[in-house]
Scaffold this active site. Structure first.
Site, PDB file in Angstrom:
ATOM      1  N   HIS A 190     -34.773  -9.131  13.386  1.00 29.64           N
ATOM      2  CA  HIS A 190     -34.359  -7.898  12.712  1.00 29.64           C
ATOM      3  C   HIS A 190     -32.939  -7.505  13.111  1.00 29.64           C
ATOM      4  O   HIS A 190     -32.104  -7.166  12.258  1.00 29.64           O
ATOM      5  CB  HIS A 190     -35.303  -6.748  13.059  1.00 29.64           C
ATOM      6  CG  HIS A 190     -34.740  -5.405  12.670  1.00 29.64           C
ATOM      7  ND1 HIS A 190     -33.930  -4.667  13.516  1.00 29.64           N
ATOM      8  CD2 HIS A 190     -34.829  -4.694  11.523  1.00 29.64           C
ATOM      9  CE1 HIS A 190     -33.555  -3.561  12.909  1.00 29.64           C
ATOM     10  NE2 HIS A 190     -34.087  -3.553  11.692  1.00 29.64           N
TER      11      HIS A 190
ATOM     12  N   GLN B 265     -37.500   0.624  13.530  1.00 29.69           N
ATOM     13  CA  GLN B 265     -36.124   0.350  13.141  1.00 29.69           C
ATOM     14  C   GLN B 265     -35.646   1.243  12.002  1.00 29.69           C
ATOM     15  O   GLN B 265     -34.446   1.299  11.728  1.00 29.69           O
ATOM     16  CB  GLN B 265     -35.974  -1.130  12.781  1.00 29.69           C
ATOM     17  CG  GLN B 265     -36.463  -2.080  13.868  1.00 29.69           C
ATOM     18  CD  GLN B 265     -35.829  -1.836  15.231  1.00 29.69           C
ATOM     19  OE1 GLN B 265     -34.739  -1.264  15.324  1.00 29.69           O
ATOM     20  NE2 GLN B 265     -36.496  -2.258  16.283  1.00 29.69           N
TER      21      GLN B 265
ATOM     22  N   ASP C 143     -48.642  -2.521  21.521  1.00 30.93           N
ATOM     23  CA  ASP C 143     -47.321  -1.913  21.566  1.00 30.93           C
ATOM     24  C   ASP C 143     -46.654  -2.115  22.926  1.00 30.93           C
ATOM     25  O   ASP C 143     -47.271  -1.896  23.972  1.00 30.93           O
ATOM     26  CB  ASP C 143     -47.461  -0.414  21.273  1.00 30.93           C
ATOM     27  CG  ASP C 143     -46.150   0.329  21.322  1.00 30.93           C
ATOM     28  OD1 ASP C 143     -45.303   0.084  20.452  1.00 30.93           O
ATOM     29  OD2 ASP C 143     -45.968   1.158  22.244  1.00 30.93           O
TER      30      ASP C 143
ATOM     31  N   GLU D  10     -46.003  -6.729  20.829  1.00 29.84           N
ATOM     32  CA  GLU D  10     -44.595  -6.326  20.858  1.00 29.84           C
ATOM     33  C   GLU D  10     -44.170  -6.449  22.311  1.00 29.84           C
ATOM     34  O   GLU D  10     -44.792  -5.858  23.198  1.00 29.84           O
ATOM     35  CB  GLU D  10     -44.409  -4.889  20.378  1.00 29.84           C
ATOM     36  CG  GLU D  10     -42.944  -4.466  20.420  1.00 29.84           C
ATOM     37  CD  GLU D  10     -42.731  -2.974  20.240  1.00 29.84           C
ATOM     38  OE1 GLU D  10     -41.690  -2.589  19.695  1.00 29.84           O
ATOM     39  OE2 GLU D  10     -43.616  -2.193  20.651  1.00 29.84           O
TER      40      GLU D  10
ATOM     41  N   ASN E   3     -36.403   5.339  14.293  1.00 25.47           N
ATOM     42  CA  ASN E   3     -35.590   5.628  15.472  1.00 25.47           C
ATOM     43  C   ASN E   3     -34.111   5.602  15.123  1.00 25.47           C
ATOM     44  O   ASN E   3     -33.287   5.026  15.839  1.00 25.47           O
ATOM     45  CB  ASN E   3     -35.916   4.642  16.586  1.00 25.47           C
ATOM     46  CG  ASN E   3     -37.271   4.932  17.202  1.00 25.47           C
ATOM     47  OD1 ASN E   3     -37.717   6.083  17.214  1.00 25.47           O
ATOM     48  ND2 ASN E   3     -37.943   3.910  17.702  1.00 25.47           N
TER      49      ASN E   3
END
Length: 584
Positions: free
Chosen positions: A320, A390, A254, A291, A393
């Site tokens: 995205h 996505q 992460d 990420e 949040n």
């Protein structure tokens, strides 16, 4: 690495306990009575305890002031404030003994949160859904973080005991059984791990090992200092623990751009090398994923055999974000960087991975973001239309299915699931699940109030618009609203969407996956809302795409080259949001 290792070690007549506590003057092991530990010059406290065994529960007492769990606890049956439990990982009887994993180019990932994937919210309950994943065409199940967090509800990014899978979902053997059953079905299982911060409640490291942290602040608190050898080793041993003891097929790290390190990457490099050694020793395929908001292409290499310092792939947020703007018109926050010519930005993502490859980001204050990525294999990029971030949040935690036009969303799926990059779905997306995935946690007192206050400040505009409709992250009902309703599969639109996704993934596995080894990016262009793109596949054939990114029919007809593998044959126009894939 250090001469010592973290966590207890079973011996022939008991167990060896150890704790790195350089700031402590005295440490006792608390069993039925206190046992004094011996300190060495590096700040390690150690004791051999005859008669200790699997199931033994213990704590450490620091300077006769505070009792703390083991930071490398293998299990916390009574949450983060309770005693740690010794686990004998070698005692589990694996059934999928011949499993060695899958090659990365075969990956079709589904991200899932254990607590909301089923009504029961357990590792064991997930087993009943594995056949559904296989039938859909999923080849990799990625679990959101499991490291023990405070309370009964959490996304997992507030973990404080990294080695202990949270007890709210079951015991360690339950997790191993889930992974074993997945392997028996040919499914990889990946785990999301968080090495950039600890959660805000239940972390005692600052009391007896303050050098774990720096003065640098992350969005989630003090940064971890990987320049300290013991801290460096703590993370790498943790990664190996998940890979070895639980046989996860890979890890997703992460937000690595917030990691503080000697040169910014040494702990990432050493973790990859250590995982590569484990893969070579065991003959397994271990896939490591990042990420990274900085879009550092230099950290990636999908073609490596056992990992040797780099990572298979990165979650591609750019992909995205540009789709989000195209599908919804949203331009707030980081979407502002994608509001101008989003179709052209989508073409860049399809032709070379990142959208931002050293380009100036207005959202980041005019700083340049990213590195050139077109020379990498397409499988280095994990492309998705939704994930936990996505969806969650957002003020309401709403999914695309509730806000995007069905035809446009289906076109986006048809591009994402067949394109050579590695596709990922969020749990329930494959059957158009309408349930939200709002942020939730289970803190108490001042911390709970601080979380509420932070959400109100972050989404001030939304509170003005939606008021009390925004879910309270501390309310148990908020988590319950996120639980998948599997009965929606029994009727439309869930049934129809699942059929579409299964058809798309059937095409992928038949036409794309066998050609991905050695595949390369090609070019992509947009003209009058028609996006065309092509890739050079590993067998020498060319994969071509034509998609209408508008609500109107287009009269412009691209030249049809190759065999049509998805979509309707060319006519005198291209219908709105239609997708055609060719190979030849």
């Amino acid at each position: 690495m250090n001469a010592h290792h973290f966590g207890p070690e079973l011996t022939h007549d008991g167990a060896r306990f150890r704790l790195w506590a350089p700031a402590a003057k005295r440490v006792d092991l608390i069993l039925d009575k206190p046992h004094a530990l011996t300190r060495d010059a590096a700040g390690w406290y150690v004791a051999e305890i005859p008669g200790a065994r699997a199931g033994t529960r213990y704590k450490f007492r620091i300077d006769d002031e505070v009792d703390v769990p083991d930071p490398a606890s293998a299990f916390q049956p009574d949450d983060v404030f309770g005693p740690s439990e010794v686990i004998d990982h070698a005692a589990f009887k694996w059934r999928a003994t011949e499993w060695r994993g899958r090659l990365w180019h075969e990956a079709v990932v589904l991200e899932a949160h254990v607590g909301t994937f089923t009504p029961e919210g357990t590792y064991r309950a997930m087993i009943d859904k594995l056949d559904h994943l296989v039938a859909t065409g999923i080849t990799a199940l990625e679990l959101m973080p499991l490291a023990d967090f405070a309370g009964k509800r959490n996304w997992g990014y507030d973990g404080v005991l990294w080695y202990a899978p949270d007890s709210v979902y079951g015991r360690p053997d339950d997790l191993k059984t889930l992974i074993d059953e997945a392997h028996l079905r040919g499914l990889m299982v990946l785990l999301d791990v968080v090495y950039n911060h600890f959660g805000p409640e239940g972390n005692y490291l600052g009391r007896y090992a303050p050098t774990f942290f720096t003065d640098v602040k992350t969005p989630w608190g003090s940064a971890i200092d990987y320049r300290v050898p013991e801290v460096h080793a703590f993370a790498i041993e943790n990664a190996l623990s998940w890979l070895r003891n639980y046989r996860f097929d890979g890890l997703r790290l992460d937000a690595v751009n917030t990691i503080i390190d000697e040169d910014g990457v040494s702990v990432l490099r050493d973790l990859s090398i250590s995982a590569g050694h484990l893969a070579a020793e065991t003959g397994r395929h271990i896939n490591l994923v990042l990420e990274n908001g900085e879009n550092r292409a230099s950290l990636l290499d999908a073609s490596q055999g056992p990992a040797h310092g780099k990572y298979r792939a990165q979650w591609n947020d750019d992909y995205h974000h540009v789709w989000r703007v195209l599908l919804t018109g949203e331009t707030q926050g980081y979407y502002a960087d994608y509001q101008h010519a989003p179709a052209d930005q989508l073409a860049r993502a399809l032709s070379s991975g990142y959208v931002y490859q050293g380009h100036v980001s207005k959202f980041r204050g005019g700083k340049r973001r990213g590195e050139p990525s077109g020379a990498l294999p397409p499988t280095c990029f994990i492309d998705f239309l939704q994930n936990h971030d996505q969806i969650g949040n957002r003020p309401l935690g709403d999914r695309l299915v509730t806000i995007a036009k069905p035809a446009a969303l289906e076109a986006a799926l048809a591009v994402t699931l067949i394109a050579p990059s590695t596709p990922m779905l969020f749990m329930g997306e494959e059957w158009s699940a309408p349930s939200p995935f709002p942020f939730f946690c289970d803190f108490k007192g001042d911390l709970a109030n601080a979380v509420r206050k932070g959400r109100r400040e972050e989404f001030a505009w939304a509170f003005e618009k939606y008021g009390n409709d925004i879910p309270d992250p501390l309310d148990e009902k908020t988590m319950r609203s996120a639980v998948l309703d599997w009965t929606a599969l029994e009727h439309d639109p869930g049934r129809a969407r699942l059929a579409l996704v299964r058809d798309l993934l059937t095409v992928r596995h038949r036409e794309i996956t066998p050609r991905l080894a050695g595949a390369r990016f090609g070019e992509a262009h947009v003209a009058n809302d028609l996006l065309t793109a092509h890739w050079q596949m590993g067998d020498g054939k060319t994969l071509r795409l034509a998609v209408n990114l508008s609500d109107r029919d287009l009269a412009t007809i691209p030249e049809a080259k190759g065999t049509l593998i998805w979509g309707q044959a060319l006519s005198d126009h291209i219908p709105a949001w239609s997708v055609r894939w060719y190979i030849g």
